[in-house]
Write a protein that holds these residues in place. Structure first.
Motif, PDB file in Angstrom:
ATOM      1  N   LYS A 136       0.845  -1.277  -0.157  1.00 16.41           N
ATOM      2  CA  LYS A 136       0.014  -0.058   0.018  1.00 16.41           C
ATOM      3  C   LYS A 136       0.793   1.294  -0.101  1.00 16.41           C
ATOM      4  O   LYS A 136       1.850   1.197   0.545  1.00 16.41           O
ATOM      5  CB  LYS A 136      -1.042  -0.022   1.305  1.00 16.41           C
ATOM      6  N   ILE A 137       0.439   2.432  -0.662  1.00 18.78           N
ATOM      7  CA  ILE A 137       0.939   3.835  -0.546  1.00 18.78           C
ATOM      8  C   ILE A 137       0.201   4.598   0.205  1.00 18.78           C
ATOM      9  O   ILE A 137      -1.018   4.751   0.178  1.00 18.78           O
ATOM     10  CB  ILE A 137       1.186   4.253  -1.876  1.00 18.78           C
ATOM     11  N   LYS A 138       1.056   5.268   1.196  1.00 13.91           N
ATOM     12  CA  LYS A 138       0.620   6.021   2.061  1.00 13.91           C
ATOM     13  C   LYS A 138       1.258   7.414   2.223  1.00 13.91           C
ATOM     14  O   LYS A 138       2.315   7.479   1.409  1.00 13.91           O
ATOM     15  CB  LYS A 138       0.099   5.537   3.453  1.00 13.91           C
ATOM     16  N   GLU A 139       1.109   7.933   3.286  1.00  2.34           N
ATOM     17  CA  GLU A 139       2.084   9.132   3.356  1.00  2.34           C
ATOM     18  C   GLU A 139       3.675   9.085   3.305  1.00  2.34           C
ATOM     19  O   GLU A 139       4.358   9.697   2.859  1.00  2.34           O
ATOM     20  CB  GLU A 139       1.585  10.015   4.754  1.00  2.34           C
ATOM     21  N   GLU A 140       3.923   7.935   4.274  1.00  2.00           N
ATOM     22  CA  GLU A 140       5.313   7.610   4.357  1.00  2.00           C
ATOM     23  C   GLU A 140       6.015   7.537   2.961  1.00  2.00           C
ATOM     24  O   GLU A 140       7.133   7.930   2.565  1.00  2.00           O
ATOM     25  CB  GLU A 140       5.772   6.575   5.491  1.00  2.00           C
ATOM     26  N   PRO A 141       5.528   6.164   2.288  1.00  2.00           N
ATOM     27  CA  PRO A 141       6.020   6.177   0.840  1.00  2.00           C
ATOM     28  C   PRO A 141       6.280   7.477  -0.048  1.00  2.00           C
ATOM     29  O   PRO A 141       7.024   7.393  -0.859  1.00  2.00           O
ATOM     30  CB  PRO A 141       5.155   5.208   0.381  1.00  2.00           C
ATOM     31  N   LEU A 142       5.193   8.200  -0.146  1.00  2.12           N
ATOM     32  CA  LEU A 142       4.903   9.337  -0.784  1.00  2.12           C
ATOM     33  C   LEU A 142       6.046  10.548  -0.569  1.00  2.12           C
ATOM     34  O   LEU A 142       6.760  10.869  -1.312  1.00  2.12           O
ATOM     35  CB  LEU A 142       3.736  10.014  -0.773  1.00  2.12           C
ATOM     36  N   SER A 143       6.340  10.549   0.848  1.00  6.18           N
ATOM     37  CA  SER A 143       7.229  11.358   1.304  1.00  6.18           C
ATOM     38  C   SER A 143       8.637  10.901   0.817  1.00  6.18           C
ATOM     39  O   SER A 143       9.506  11.606   0.372  1.00  6.18           O
ATOM     40  CB  SER A 143       7.176  11.663   2.830  1.00  6.18           C
ATOM     41  N   LYS A 144       8.774   9.675   1.219  1.00 10.83           N
ATOM     42  CA  LYS A 144      10.181   9.102   0.727  1.00 10.83           C
ATOM     43  C   LYS A 144      10.457   9.291  -0.854  1.00 10.83           C
ATOM     44  O   LYS A 144      11.611   9.550  -1.026  1.00 10.83           O
ATOM     45  CB  LYS A 144      10.188   7.663   1.146  1.00 10.83           C
ATOM     46  N   SER A 225       1.029  17.922   7.328  1.00 15.05           N
ATOM     47  CA  SER A 225       1.807  16.557   7.705  1.00 15.05           C
ATOM     48  C   SER A 225       2.829  16.249   6.809  1.00 15.05           C
ATOM     49  O   SER A 225       3.843  15.917   6.985  1.00 15.05           O
ATOM     50  CB  SER A 225       0.691  15.569   7.774  1.00 15.05           C
ATOM     51  N   PHE A 226       2.368  16.447   5.457  1.00 18.98           N
ATOM     52  CA  PHE A 226       3.539  16.171   4.190  1.00 18.98           C
ATOM     53  C   PHE A 226       4.680  17.221   4.546  1.00 18.98           C
ATOM     54  O   PHE A 226       6.141  16.661   4.605  1.00 18.98           O
ATOM     55  CB  PHE A 226       3.030  16.144   3.033  1.00 18.98           C
ATOM     56  N   LEU A 227       4.462  18.247   4.745  1.00 22.77           N
ATOM     57  CA  LEU A 227       5.677  19.324   4.808  1.00 22.77           C
ATOM     58  C   LEU A 227       6.497  18.863   6.005  1.00 22.77           C
ATOM     59  O   LEU A 227       7.696  19.151   6.146  1.00 22.77           O
ATOM     60  CB  LEU A 227       5.051  20.558   5.056  1.00 22.77           C
ATOM     61  N   LYS A 228       5.807  18.761   7.261  1.00 23.44           N
ATOM     62  CA  LYS A 228       6.415  18.340   8.520  1.00 23.44           C
ATOM     63  C   LYS A 228       7.295  16.969   8.251  1.00 23.44           C
ATOM     64  O   LYS A 228       8.364  17.004   8.594  1.00 23.44           O
ATOM     65  CB  LYS A 228       5.444  17.823   9.516  1.00 23.44           C
ATOM     66  N   ARG A 229       6.926  16.060   7.369  1.00 21.86           N
ATOM     67  CA  ARG A 229       7.595  14.976   7.276  1.00 21.86           C
ATOM     68  C   ARG A 229       8.779  15.140   6.247  1.00 21.86           C
ATOM     69  O   ARG A 229       9.867  14.883   6.305  1.00 21.86           O
ATOM     70  CB  ARG A 229       6.735  13.715   6.489  1.00 21.86           C
ATOM     71  N   LYS A 235      16.220  17.004   8.107  1.00 21.46           N
ATOM     72  CA  LYS A 235      17.112  16.819   9.131  1.00 21.46           C
ATOM     73  C   LYS A 235      17.984  15.445   9.334  1.00 21.46           C
ATOM     74  O   LYS A 235      18.883  15.538   9.642  1.00 21.46           O
ATOM     75  CB  LYS A 235      16.397  17.079  10.478  1.00 21.46           C
ATOM     76  N   GLU A 236      17.142  14.478   9.227  1.00 15.58           N
ATOM     77  CA  GLU A 236      17.781  12.959   9.253  1.00 15.58           C
ATOM     78  C   GLU A 236      18.947  12.846   8.094  1.00 15.58           C
ATOM     79  O   GLU A 236      19.915  12.214   8.200  1.00 15.58           O
ATOM     80  CB  GLU A 236      16.792  11.985   8.654  1.00 15.58           C
ATOM     81  N   GLN A 237      18.826  13.396   6.986  1.00 16.68           N
ATOM     82  CA  GLN A 237      19.889  13.544   5.843  1.00 16.68           C
ATOM     83  C   GLN A 237      21.189  14.119   6.431  1.00 16.68           C
ATOM     84  O   GLN A 237      22.374  13.792   6.053  1.00 16.68           O
ATOM     85  CB  GLN A 237      19.273  13.933   4.423  1.00 16.68           C
ATOM     86  N   LYS A 238      20.837  15.250   6.937  1.00 15.91           N
ATOM     87  CA  LYS A 238      21.939  16.249   7.574  1.00 15.91           C
ATOM     88  C   LYS A 238      22.860  15.519   8.694  1.00 15.91           C
ATOM     89  O   LYS A 238      24.131  16.073   8.841  1.00 15.91           O
ATOM     90  CB  LYS A 238      21.313  17.692   7.879  1.00 15.91           C
TER      91      LYS A 238
END
Length: 239
Positions: A136-144, A225-229, A235-238
């Motif tokens: 399934k595709i939801k917020e996390e896969p789309l953000s990734k 919610s997407f903008l926050k993700r 931040k995680e990349q940095k």
């Protein structure tokens, strides 16, 4: 008998009016799979030409069960982004104009720099589908995938323009996708259905438009919610 035949013809037309029909050689289409699907199913003029604000809003209401407020906001907002707020009509391919509604690091289209920013790219769709969680595709896969696409564009696209406007539009598009296509399934979309929708720009078998009217506030909430993700991924990349 004539009246019976007339009623039968009307009934048959009403049942088939929104059967999918792909675009012809001269039909206009956009970088937006939802608008293209609405045209392919007859909720918007199949030619993709001379679409008024009211036609666009009505298509969003009838095809995707958008509220009147949301439908008109999207219709008038789209005309405004294109610089055509005072124009009576647009064609779907007007949306191909770079950095108006369309933007780089799209989930399903190549960047403008590479020559075709409006035709669906099956490889990008496949890349999105690979991010699935339990198919399934939801917020996390789309953000990734958004983050993957953005990083790739930074590497290979010397003309990349990515500021808050493009970031906002990207989040808004993902929000609309989940709230319209995933409305009846807790904002999740089965990858088989999403593949049909994105690659063929048609509403897949077994899918129904939202049971409840989709209002503007769930879209806004999901967008932020997407903008926050996105910010979390940055931040995680940095680190």
């Amino acid at each position: 008998m004539n009246s019976f035949r007339l009623l039968h013809s009307i009934k048959r037309y009403s049942m088939s009016a929104h059967v999918w029909q792909g675009p012809g050689t001269h039909d206009k289409r956009s970088p937006c799979p939802a608008l293209n699907a609405l045209a392919n199913h007859g909720y918007l003029p199949h030619s993709g030409e001379n679409i008024t604000k009211s036609q666009l809003a009505r298509g969003l209401q009838e095809g995707l069960n958008a509220s009147s407020l949301l439908a008109n906001f999207l219709a008038y907002g789209g005309f405004n982004l294109l610089g055509k707020l005072l124009d009576k009509t647009i064609n779907l391919d007007d949306l191909n104009q770079h950095n108006k509604c369309e933007h780089d690091a799209s989930l399903t289209r190549k960047d403008f720099y590479f020559g075709d920013n409006h035709t669906v790219n099956p490889e990008l769709v496949d890349l999105l589908l690979k991010q699935n969680i339990d198919r399934k595709i939801k917020e996390e896969p789309l953000s990734k995938l958004h983050w993957i696409r953005l990083n790739n564009s930074k590497e290979v696209n010397p003309t990349l323009l990515y500021k808050f406007k493009q970031k906002f539009l990207s989040a808004g598009e993902s929000s609309l996708l989940l709230n319209f296509i995933g409305a009846n399934t807790d904002l999740e979309i089965e990858i088989e259905k999403l593949e049909v929708f994105l690659k063929h720009e048609r509403f897949p078998e077994g899918w129904r438009k939202p049971n409840k009217v989709v209002g503007i506030w769930p879209i806004i909430s999901s967008l932020f919610s997407f903008l926050k993700r996105y910010d979390q991924l940055e931040k995680e990349q940095k680190k």
